[in-house]
Structure formats: C-alpha cells, structure tokens
Motif scaffolding. Structure first.
Motif, short mmCIF file in Angstrom:
data_model
loop_
_atom_site.label_atom_id
_atom_site.label_comp_id
_atom_site.label_asym_id
_atom_site.label_seq_id
_atom_site.Cartn_x
_atom_site.Cartn_y
_atom_site.Cartn_z
N GLY A 170 0.68 -1.20 -0.05
CA GLY A 170 0.25 -0.31 -0.05
C GLY A 170 1.04 1.28 -0.17
N LEU A 171 0.52 2.22 -0.80
CA LEU A 171 1.50 3.40 -0.79
C LEU A 171 0.61 4.76 -0.49
N ALA A 172 -0.47 4.82 -0.78
CA ALA A 172 -0.76 5.87 -0.38
C ALA A 172 -2.83 5.96 -0.23
N ASP A 229 7.39 12.26 1.58
CA ASP A 229 7.97 12.95 1.40
C ASP A 229 8.05 13.23 0.06
N ARG A 230 8.65 12.15 -1.17
CA ARG A 230 8.48 11.87 -2.51
C ARG A 230 7.54 11.62 -3.34
N SER A 231 5.71 12.14 -2.75
CA SER A 231 4.65 11.35 -3.67
C SER A 231 4.04 12.70 -3.23
N VAL A 289 -8.07 10.44 -9.98
CA VAL A 289 -7.24 9.71 -8.80
C VAL A 289 -5.55 10.31 -9.53
N HIS A 290 -4.53 10.88 -8.75
CA HIS A 290 -3.37 10.99 -9.27
C HIS A 290 -2.56 10.26 -7.78
N LEU A 291 -1.42 10.37 -8.26
CA LEU A 291 -0.02 9.50 -7.47
C LEU A 291 1.32 10.35 -8.32
N GLN A 292 1.66 11.66 -8.16
CA GLN A 292 2.66 12.56 -8.18
C GLN A 292 3.81 11.77 -7.30
#
Length: 129
Positions: A46-48, A64-66, A77-80
């Motif tokens: 699970g990431l976010a 801190d990097r996404s 929905v976006h995941l940067q």
C-alpha cells in the motif's frame, strides 16, 4: 465500479512520473481511494490513500516524494512520484474501499489493502539507472 490506471512507463532513476486513475460507476465522495503496487512474487504494498474527508496517508517508502490528489470534477485520482528509485519498479494499481479508515499511516494502509473492494488492471512502471 471501474478504475483504469495510466501514466506508467520507463523512467530514469531520480526522475518523476504522474500516475492517473480514471474512476467511473461510483462517487469518489463515498470511497477511500488509493494506490498500491506489486512486484511479481512479492506482496502488495500500500502506497497512499485519501479519504473522502481529505485525509491522506502515505507509506514510509514513498512518503516525502509522492503526492496523492483527487480531481472530483474529472473523477480522476493521481499519484505524483518524485526521485524515483530502482525499487519503485512495479505494477501500480488504484483501488477503493468503503471502509472507514483512521489511525497511523501503516495501520490505515494495511486496512486499505485488506478491505479493497475494487481495483484496476494496473500500469507498469520501470525504473532504469
């Protein structure tokens, strides 16, 4: 519920990418939506995720990097992700749950993974050095 991911591809180490998830068949305001990834032979990670109230939870591996963001008007929905590492190479999926989530990020993301009701087919991210 339909979720379609896009935006994966080949990225150099240190680079960035923006994953997108087009949602249809439901209201984003009724679900927690998030991202997980999986490498063949390994467990899902699970990431976010983001709750309808706007609370965001991130895994330590990408914190801190996404950034996860939701465009309710476009139902996307976006995941940067930034500063990509070789270990970020995986198939990335977006998913939803209607379960109410709260607590620490590791706890919430574990609950998210265990309660996902729908997810897409994924988009492949490859990281080259």
């Amino acid at each position: 519920v339909q979720l379609v991911e896009s935006g994966g591809g080949l990225v150099q180490t240190g680079g960035s990418l923006r994953l997108s998830c087009a949602a249809s068949g439901f209201s984003l305001e009724d679900y927690v939506i998030g991202w997980f990834r999986q490498v063949p032979g390994k467990e899902r990670e699970g990431l976010a995720c983001r709750t309808p109230a706007g609370q965001e939870y991130y895994a330590d591996s990408v914190k801190d990097r996404s950034t996860i963001s939701v465009d309710n008007a476009k139902k996307t929905v976006h995941l940067q992700m930034y500063s990509l590492k070789s270990e970020d190479a995986a198939v990335y999926y977006c998913a939803v749950t209607r379960k109410i989530l709260s607590g620490s990020s590791p706890y919430v993301l574990r609950l998210f993974l265990n309660s996902m009701s729908s997810w897409g087919k994924g988009t492949l991210v490859t990281v080259s050095s």
